[in-house]
Design a protein around this motif. Sequence first.
Motif, PDB file in Angstrom:
ATOM      1  N   UNK A 171       0.778  -1.223  -0.072  1.00 31.00           N
ATOM      2  CA  UNK A 171      -0.220   0.046  -0.022  1.00 31.00           C
ATOM      3  C   UNK A 171       0.869   1.181   0.086  1.00 31.00           C
ATOM      4  N   UNK A 172       1.847   1.060   0.601  1.00 29.35           N
ATOM      5  CA  UNK A 172       2.803   2.536   0.771  1.00 29.35           C
ATOM      6  C   UNK A 172       3.706   2.559  -0.375  1.00 29.35           C
ATOM      7  N   UNK A 173       4.055   1.198  -0.791  1.00 26.48           N
ATOM      8  CA  UNK A 173       5.110   1.483  -1.931  1.00 26.48           C
ATOM      9  C   UNK A 173       4.264   1.823  -3.437  1.00 26.48           C
ATOM     10  N   UNK A 174       3.219   1.283  -3.575  1.00 25.13           N
ATOM     11  CA  UNK A 174       2.581   1.389  -4.824  1.00 25.13           C
ATOM     12  C   UNK A 174       1.410   2.508  -4.780  1.00 25.13           C
ATOM     13  N   UNK A 175       1.362   3.326  -5.300  1.00 24.25           N
ATOM     14  CA  UNK A 175       0.396   4.547  -5.211  1.00 24.25           C
ATOM     15  C   UNK A 175      -0.445   4.425  -6.623  1.00 24.25           C
ATOM     16  N   UNK A 176      -1.776   4.004  -6.520  1.00 28.54           N
ATOM     17  CA  UNK A 176      -2.514   3.449  -7.462  1.00 28.54           C
ATOM     18  C   UNK A 176      -3.115   4.998  -8.130  1.00 28.54           C
ATOM     19  N   UNK A 177      -3.479   4.966  -9.437  1.00 29.38           N
ATOM     20  CA  UNK A 177      -4.367   5.909  -9.980  1.00 29.38           C
ATOM     21  C   UNK A 177      -5.789   5.294  -9.686  1.00 29.38           C
ATOM     22  N   UNK A 178      -6.361   5.863  -8.571  1.00 27.13           N
ATOM     23  CA  UNK A 178      -7.854   5.211  -7.765  1.00 27.13           C
ATOM     24  C   UNK A 178      -8.767   5.118  -8.689  1.00 27.13           C
ATOM     25  N   UNK A 179      -8.924   6.022  -9.897  1.00 30.63           N
ATOM     26  CA  UNK A 179     -10.132   6.270 -10.628  1.00 30.63           C
ATOM     27  C   UNK A 179     -10.258   5.038 -11.551  1.00 30.63           C
ATOM     28  N   UNK A 180      -9.113   4.515 -11.982  1.00 39.62           N
ATOM     29  CA  UNK A 180      -9.103   3.387 -12.922  1.00 39.62           C
ATOM     30  C   UNK A 180      -8.512   2.093 -12.593  1.00 39.62           C
ATOM     31  N   UNK A 181      -7.621   2.249 -11.767  1.00 39.31           N
ATOM     32  CA  UNK A 181      -6.645   0.949 -11.307  1.00 39.31           C
ATOM     33  C   UNK A 181      -6.644   0.866  -9.766  1.00 39.31           C
ATOM     34  N   UNK A 182      -7.855   0.823  -8.882  1.00 39.88           N
ATOM     35  CA  UNK A 182      -7.739   0.629  -7.713  1.00 39.88           C
ATOM     36  C   UNK A 182      -7.198  -0.576  -7.117  1.00 39.88           C
TER      37      UNK A 182
ATOM     38  N   UNK B 210      -7.027  -3.960  -4.674  1.00 39.91           N
ATOM     39  CA  UNK B 210      -8.195  -5.148  -4.524  1.00 39.91           C
ATOM     40  C   UNK B 210      -9.019  -4.842  -3.120  1.00 39.91           C
ATOM     41  N   UNK B 211      -8.210  -4.080  -2.250  1.00 36.14           N
ATOM     42  CA  UNK B 211      -8.824  -3.983  -0.720  1.00 36.14           C
ATOM     43  C   UNK B 211      -9.200  -2.673  -0.526  1.00 36.14           C
ATOM     44  N   UNK B 212      -9.425  -1.758  -1.589  1.00 37.16           N
ATOM     45  CA  UNK B 212      -9.843  -0.466  -1.364  1.00 37.16           C
ATOM     46  C   UNK B 212     -11.309  -0.428  -0.731  1.00 37.16           C
ATOM     47  N   UNK B 213     -12.360  -1.100  -1.245  1.00 36.31           N
ATOM     48  CA  UNK B 213     -13.490  -1.293  -0.916  1.00 36.31           C
ATOM     49  C   UNK B 213     -13.534  -1.799   0.593  1.00 36.31           C
TER      50      UNK B 213
ATOM     51  N   UNK C 243      -6.864  10.870  -6.887  1.00 37.47           N
ATOM     52  CA  UNK C 243      -8.063  10.766  -6.251  1.00 37.47           C
ATOM     53  C   UNK C 243      -7.979  10.314  -4.908  1.00 37.47           C
ATOM     54  N   UNK C 244      -6.972  10.795  -4.205  1.00 35.76           N
ATOM     55  CA  UNK C 244      -6.732  10.226  -2.927  1.00 35.76           C
ATOM     56  C   UNK C 244      -5.457   9.380  -2.548  1.00 35.76           C
ATOM     57  N   UNK C 245      -5.331   8.749  -1.439  1.00 34.99           N
ATOM     58  CA  UNK C 245      -4.250   7.998  -1.332  1.00 34.99           C
ATOM     59  C   UNK C 245      -4.733   6.628  -0.343  1.00 34.99           C
ATOM     60  N   UNK C 246      -4.549   5.748  -0.753  1.00 34.04           N
ATOM     61  CA  UNK C 246      -4.954   4.247   0.009  1.00 34.04           C
ATOM     62  C   UNK C 246      -4.258   4.577   1.282  1.00 34.04           C
ATOM     63  N   UNK C 247      -3.066   4.851   1.532  1.00 37.79           N
ATOM     64  CA  UNK C 247      -2.181   4.818   2.516  1.00 37.79           C
ATOM     65  C   UNK C 247      -2.987   5.911   3.686  1.00 37.79           C
ATOM     66  N   UNK C 248      -3.367   6.868   3.177  1.00 33.15           N
ATOM     67  CA  UNK C 248      -4.203   7.816   4.055  1.00 33.15           C
ATOM     68  C   UNK C 248      -5.357   7.082   4.872  1.00 33.15           C
ATOM     69  N   UNK C 249      -6.042   6.485   3.848  1.00 32.80           N
ATOM     70  CA  UNK C 249      -7.366   5.644   4.483  1.00 32.80           C
ATOM     71  C   UNK C 249      -6.836   4.591   5.328  1.00 32.80           C
TER      72      UNK C 249
END
Length: 493
Positions: A118-129, A131-134, A376-382
């Motif tokens: 999660x910390x190493x790979x910052x995804x483009x959340x709108x197109x390639x989120x 698998x654990x974002x939900x 569109x945000x950052x999964x690490x912050x969530x």
Amino acid sequence: MALRIISRHLLQKPAAWRYSTAAFPSSPQAKCQEYERPLMKTTVPGPKSQALKRELSAIQHSDAVKFFCDFSASRGNYLVDADGNRMIDLLTQISSIPLGYNHPALIEILQDPENMSTFVNRPALGILPPLDIVRLISESLLLVAPRGLRQVQTMACGACSNENAFKAVFFWYRNKQRGGSASHEDLESSMLNQMPGSPDLSILSFNGGFHGRTLGCLSCTHSKAIHKVDVPAFDWPIAPFPHLRYPLDEFTAENAHEESRCLEQVEEQIEAYSRRGRPVAGIVVEPIQAEGGDNHASPDFFRRLRGLATKHGCALICDEVQTGCGATGRFWAHEYWNLDSPPDVVTFSKKMLTGGFFFKDELRPDASYRIFNTWMGDPTKVLLLHAVLRVIREKHLLEGTQRAGVVLLRGLTQLQEQYSNLLSEARGQGTFCAVTVRDQKTCDNLLTSCLNKGVVLSGCGERSIRFRPALIFTEQHANIFLEIFDSVLAECK
């Protein structure tokens, strides 16, 4: 009585959280070894901070830099600077540190090997989120979603949260106007910045409000001229925000008259802009005008504002970027209003660690890429927010914030009585407090003196001092601050 007011989300009953206990596994009982008191070695900024500022100034404008921080040495409510000065922090990086510095629950998140990706790979959340974002969103943001708002969009910061909230409101309003999605004519004319694709719509905001420094947000920001000067602005309506007398419960009649005056102006502006062909699609308001001077209004004011928005078909946007995540003693400050119908949009950032906005179902975009940017945000912050919310719940931090706020506000009120030539209008909810100083020069001098005695504070509005401690700020910390502030006031000439 104020001590018993508790958050619907976090403190009333477990069911209000809508979670299973598995969503918040217990963390090891590691404790942050917080310092006992401030300890000053130099004036601030000290020689190391001054040298670093000279180096930074060579590559960017840095006049606003106060001092440089040693975050690795900072603990809990205490911030350590480059010169080893230890200060109790009642500003917390402009109201954005929820659990103080180096909280073990957040360190644990970074140390867990399962979180490495999660910390190493910052995804483009709108197109390639990922698998654990939900799951991440469901076990954090959705647990504290404001009543009636089931949709959420993450963003990077407060300004882009408000900016995209405005866009969502415009999309919703135009779909209502034409009874459906954009036509071919809308699409073609928008490419030329012409109507009907680029409609002449507006957002109503309030004098003293602050909503960010991006272009759309700046047209709704009216706290300091330096934020706006030289930047083109939209012709959008501005209404007066109530200028009330404090404490609110001692001046109910005259405050009610002032609020009615302001609400009349709101409705007049809405009607005037509609006649001009520039209808108001949304109204944006802060529960407490933070940057503008910690200006309050009563719950009745906001209930009537909600009614005006509904009456005129406008969306009500509640900007909780600074007030959200418990600083007022409830998770969302607008919970104090007891609205029959919730705001249409609630924006957040700062103590929430991630930016974003909650919104009603009908404001959901009708096409891809309408609300979009690379991250569109950052999964690490969530992920970090997930831990923050667990600590808030387990440690009953909203109750603690209410208790600490009572001590802080009572102390400010007593100092106001003792130094009536210097202070007035002590006010606040939870630890989200402020006090007015007799003039700007005195305010600046008090802030400097506090800093050199080991207290980090900030001004707001024209001549107020604001208090924005972390959620781990306790009655003991409040008393340490009040003791120092008393000594600073006693020395003020």
